[in-house]
Every structure is written in structure tokens, then in C-alpha cells.
Design an enzyme around this catalytic site. Structure first.
Site, short mmCIF file in Angstrom:
data_model
loop_
_atom_site.label_atom_id
_atom_site.label_comp_id
_atom_site.label_asym_id
_atom_site.label_seq_id
_atom_site.Cartn_x
_atom_site.Cartn_y
_atom_site.Cartn_z
CG HIS A 153 -1.81 1.18 1.34
ND1 HIS A 153 -1.68 2.20 2.32
CD2 HIS A 153 -3.04 1.67 0.46
CE1 HIS A 153 -2.68 3.03 2.14
NE2 HIS A 153 -3.39 2.58 0.81
CB SER A 154 0.69 4.36 0.43
OG SER A 154 1.15 5.55 0.31
CG LEU A 155 7.00 5.46 0.89
CD1 LEU A 155 7.38 5.99 -0.33
CD2 LEU A 155 7.32 6.16 1.98
#
Length: 550
Positions: A270-272
Site C-alpha cells: 500500500h502507498s509508499l
């Protein structure tokens, strides 16, 4: 997931650390309570101190009796009672035990309701059950693990270390409810919390933070600061090594406890976390460009700075959700030149067999990856993920096929499904080869302004795929009264696209877009909530489970 010390009455998570602040100190274990008496309404255990006293009274009252003697003693009167702290328990028989609260409001309610002829047990009593509810059977054992999925978090873990654990539990529970039938084995999701092991000179950051506006500043330090840390060449390698070491540690623990596991290992980032995991698989580090920032940047990056070992296991599938990886690659100088059409240009196929870049259309953090491999895919919409309601509806129609004309009682599974289908039909076209999941049967549509504006673009996109498949535009696009004619302003674009007969295709689609809800589309609040809403999205859970077992 947990290991229990029965003697010490302590429970420890196996794959992550549990730290909870108490009034005196922080603890890294969860207390374990022994259950002997249970509330029959929900089978939750009675408090252990109360249960011990109830057990003593129960044993003292019925010691030496057999069941026949107890039946002779049974009457409509209370056979035994005991007052405890803030409650009392009454025995109507050896198996009919009722628990009552003695708070003032409960006593007043009992006095009022009994005057209307309602029994005390019916009005405010909780029936207690001694012992377990059902015998455990051999078939109750969970099936063997077939798919192991590591869930990697992005930013924000510094302020809430257990957030990824809760998010993984939510997603695991959702996938369990949507467990596919006729499949062998189960999928297990394990959270990977890599942030808490890092220091990154956070004390210095705290010392230079102004005192005013502490709430906002603390939020920024706990979330957005992770992006700045990773952009810094000083801390990037430390973050990459922290995630890699945590993955290897969890994998070793899992294999020690599941020596016979021979299934697939996947990751859900998820995300970074997508960017960090990408750099682990590619063994990439940008320090090699700092000496000469004007040097030409190659298509493939080779890390000469980090010599540490890579992952100790291979990855089958990478599920990338809400990923900013595309923009990170652009900022590093990645350009889609002479693409081969395989995701090997992003992540080596030898390190990861398949990538799914899944995002919500309103997620401001997510970016696409396909145009970085083949530039003309910027004109092709991402693959549309089917809604869970539509999948269930299709399965029901296959088991009991009915037409809408012959079944007037048939209702929609979801009250937003009709609007969602119309919205998806307006916004999507045949962006994949024939037979792909994105193609669906045509539905009756009402004329709309959006469809009129997009009609020319739809016909252009279908024409491109028609030429790719070797057909003609006339065969794919029959004349339709509802479809507007191609505007003269788009004619030059049509000619240019018709010249690209030998346009390259991706071996497998990478970008997948989640359906946008009806209220999200109308109210427009999804840009604020979409980036953190993946963990409870049943469309995403169904998509992940389908791909894991495909």
C-alpha cells in the site's frame, strides 16, 4: 498468528510486536482469561473472578446429587442464589442459571416490567452456560495454507504501530467471508510492520519542530515525513534494508512453523510500500547519480551501492494498491522507450511473475504504470474491476437463468448497481482484446451529454483494437443510431491512429481500476477517503482472491 503461554496467561503475536501503553508501563503481550461460565446469548465468557465464585457456589449446591434427584427437587421456585459484586445469580435448576445486574437502573426496570406480568428472567436475566458450546470436531480444522500474502504498509505507521495489523485483520476477515468455493487450501495474510525498527534521527526532527500547532505538526511528522526520509539518500538505504530484513525474518518464522508449505508467496503493498518493495526487487539505489546529476540516465538501474543480500524467497504476485510508484519512476528519469510490452521493464519477471496495479479512480496518490511501458496505453483506460454484486448476480444467473421479462420479482442485488453499470458503460470502452474481462454485453442506455461527448473517443479506441486484431473498423463498429458521428475535429487523430497498425501490446494488463460508488461519484468525497478505503473494499478483496486462485 498468536502464541499462548497457558501457565503465565499471556498471548504473544508471532509475526509482529504488540506494544500497548498502560497506566504504569508498556506491555508487549495480551492477557489470557480462562472461560468456564458463558453468556448463552453471545457465548462471551463471564469475568474470571465472578466465574470462579459462581463455580464454587454451583459445586457446593449440587455436590453429591445425581440428575434424578435434581429432577425431583425442581419446582417453580428459585433453588439457589448468590449475591456478587454488582450482580446476583439464581439457580432454577442445575442447568437453568440466570445472571442479573444490580445497578439502580436495572432494578428499577425489573420492578416496572414485572408489574405488567413479565417474568424476571425474561425482562432482565442473562442465561449462563457452564462449559463449552460444542465439541470440536476433526473437520473443524482449518485447511492448509495455499497462498501466503505479506501485507506491507506505507506512511503513517510511526504514529500508530498497530494500524497495519488492524488493516490486515479487516482485509483478512473480508477475504474469509468471500472465500471462493471449490478451491483447495486457504490464503493467509500476515502484516509486515517495518517502520517501528527505524530511528532516522527523529529526535532531532522533534527538537526543531515549533511548539504552536502541535496537532498538525505531529501529524505531518508521523506521516508525510516518511516520504521525505525515503527521498533522502542518507536514509533511503536504511528504510529498504529494514523492510527487506523484516520480510526475511517473517518468512523464516513462517517456514519454521509450516515446514510443509509449498504454495505461492505474494505481497500486497500500500502507498509508499510499493516504492520500497520495488527497490528491493530491483536492488536499486539512487546514490550513484548524486555525483553527476547531468549524466544520462539509463533505462535499467543497477545498484552499485547496496551489496546486502536480497529476499530469501521468490514472489509470485505483487498486488499494488494506491501506489505512487509511477511518479517515483518518472522522477528518477524512467522513460518508456522501446518497451517490450512486459512488466520486466518495471520489475524483473524473475523476481515477480505478475503485477496488478489496483487503484481507486479518485485516489490522489495512485498513478498508472502501463504508459511507462508502452506510451500509447495512456490513451487506453485501465482494466475495469467487476463489482462483487455483479459477480454474485452472474453466478446466480448461471445457476438459475432467468430473464428480466419472465421474472418481474427479480430485484437488484445492490441499489447502486444500475447507476454503477450506466456510469461504467459511459466511462469505459473495449480497451482489451476480445474475451477479456473488461468486455461486457451491451446494456440499453439513455442518451446523455457525457456519452455524446465521449462517443468519438469510444469509436477511436475500438478502431485501434480492431486494427490490432486484424479486423476493420466497419466490422467492429456497426452503425448505431445512438452513437454520434465522429466529429471533424477528431479526423486527423483517426488518421494518425490508423497508421499505427503494428502497435505493440502488453503481454498482461497491469493497471486495474476499482468501480466508483454512486454516492462517491455524486458527492465527490472519494478524493479524501479513497486512499485509506482499500482495506474494507469487497470488490478489491474479491479481485485479490480470484487472482490468488487463478
Amino acid at each position: 498468528m498468536y502464541e499462548i503461554d497457558v501457565i503465565e496467561r499471556k498471548c504473544y503475536p508471532v509475526y509482529w510486536s504488540f506494544v500497548e501503553l498502560t497506566k504504569s508501563d508498556s506491555v508487549d503481550w495480551i492477557p489470557v482469561h480462562r472461560g468456564s461460565w458463558f453468556f448463552e446469548v453471545n457465548w462471551q465468557p463471564l469475568d474470571e473472578d465472578l466465574a470462579v465464585r459462581v463455580e464454587e457456589q454451583h459445586y457446593e449446591r449440587w455436590k453429591g446429587y445425581d440428575i434424578q434427584q435434581i429432577k425431583k427437587l425442581m419446582s417453580n421456585k428459585i433453588m439457589h442464589s448468590v449475591h456478587l459484586d454488582g450482580c446476583h445469580v439464581e439457580w432454577n435448576s442445575v442447568t437453568d442459571v440466570l445472571f442479573y445486574k444490580d445497578a439502580t437502573t436495572h432494578r428499577a426496570f425489573r420492578n416496572i416490567i414485572t408489574k405488567f406480568g413479565v417474568s424476571k428472567a425474561t425482562s432482565s436475566g442473562y442465561r449462563l452456560h457452564r462449559g463449552y458450546k460444542e465439541d470440536a470436531m476433526e473437520e473443524d480444522r482449518q485447511p492448509l495454507i495455499k497462498n501466503l500474502v505479506f501485507v506491507i504498509h506505507g506512511i503513517g505507521a510511526k504514529g500508530d504501530r498497530r494500524k497495519i495489523v488492524r488493516n490486515t485483520e479487516d482485509f483478512r476477515s473480508l477475504c474469509r467471508r468471500l472465500q471462493l468455493k471449490d478451491v483447495e487450501g486457504r490464503s493467509e495474510f500476515i502484516p509486515v510492520e517495518w517502520r517501528s525498527r527505524l530511528k532516522l534521527d527523529e529526535d532531532i526532527i522533534e527538537s526543531i519542530t515549533p511548539t504552536k500547532g502541535q496537532g498538525v505538526r505531529r501529524f505531518v511528522n508521523n506521516t508525510a515525513m516518511d516520504i521525505m526520509y525515503y527521498a533522502s539518500p542518507l536514509y533511503r538505504n536504511e528504510i529498504v534494508c529494514a523492510l527487506r530484513d523484516e520480510l526475511n525474518r517473517i518468512h523464516k518464522l513462517f517456514m519454521d512453523r509450516n515446514a510443509n508449505f509449498n504454495g505461492k508467496i505474494s505481497v500486497l503493498c500500500h502507498s509508499l510500500g510499493n516504492v520500497i518493495f520495488h527497490d528491493i526487487l530491483n536492488n536499486w539505489n539512487g546514490a550513484m547519480y548524486e555525483d553527476d546529476p547531468f549524466s544520462p540516465r539509463p533505462r535499467f538501474y543497477v545498484n552499485d551501492f547496496v551489496r546486502a543480500p536480497r529476499l530469501n524467497f521468490s514472489i509470485d504476485t505483487m498486488f499494488s494498491i494506491g501506489s505512487p510508484l509511477g511518479v517515483f519512476l518518472c522522477l528518477r528519469g524512467y522513460r518508456p522507450e522501446n518497451g517490450s510490452g512486459a512488466h520486466n521493464d518495471i520489475i524483473p519477471v524473475s523476481s515477480c511473475r505478475r503485477i496488478f496495479n489496483v487503484f481507486h479512480p479518485a485516489d490522489p496518490v495512485a498513478y498508472r504504470l502501463e504508459p511507462l511501458i508502452l506510451p500509447h496505453y495512456s490513451k487506453i483506460l485501465p482494466e475495469q474491476i467487476k463489482t462483487y454484486a455483479s459477480i454474485i448476480r452472474e453466478k446466480n444467473e448461471q445457476t438459475s437463468p432467468k430473464t428480466m421479462e419472465n421474472d418481474e420479482s427479480q430485484t437488484e442485488v445492490d441499489d447502486t448497481s444500475s447507476d454503477l453499470r450506466e456510469y461504467q458503460d459511459e466511462r469505459s470502452y473495449s480497451s482489451a482484446p476480445e474475451g477479456s474481462p473488461s468486455q461486457s454485453p451491451s446494456l440499453p442506455r439513455q442518451p446523455s451529454y457525457l456519452r455524446s461527448m465521449a462517443g468519438g473517443a469510444v469509436r477511436i479506441g475500438r478502431g485501434v483494437w480492431s486494427r490490432v486484431r486484424g479486423g476493420s473498423m466497419n466490422q467492429v463498429l456497426p452503425q448505431d443510431e445512438d452513437q454520434p458521428e465522429v466529429d471533424t475535429a477528431t479526423a486527423p487523430l483517426v488518421e494518425r491512429m490508423e497508421d499505427e497498425v503494428d502497435v505493440a501490446q502488453l503481454e498482461d494488463r497491469i493497471d486495474y481500476e476499482l468501480p466508483e460508488g454512486f454516492t462517491e461519484r455524486k458527492l465527490g468525497y472519494a478524493s479524501l477517503t479513497s486512499h485509506t478505503s482499500y482495506w474494507n473494499n469487497q470488490d478489491l478483496a474479491m479481485f485479490v482472491m480470484t487472482k490468488l486462485y487463478s
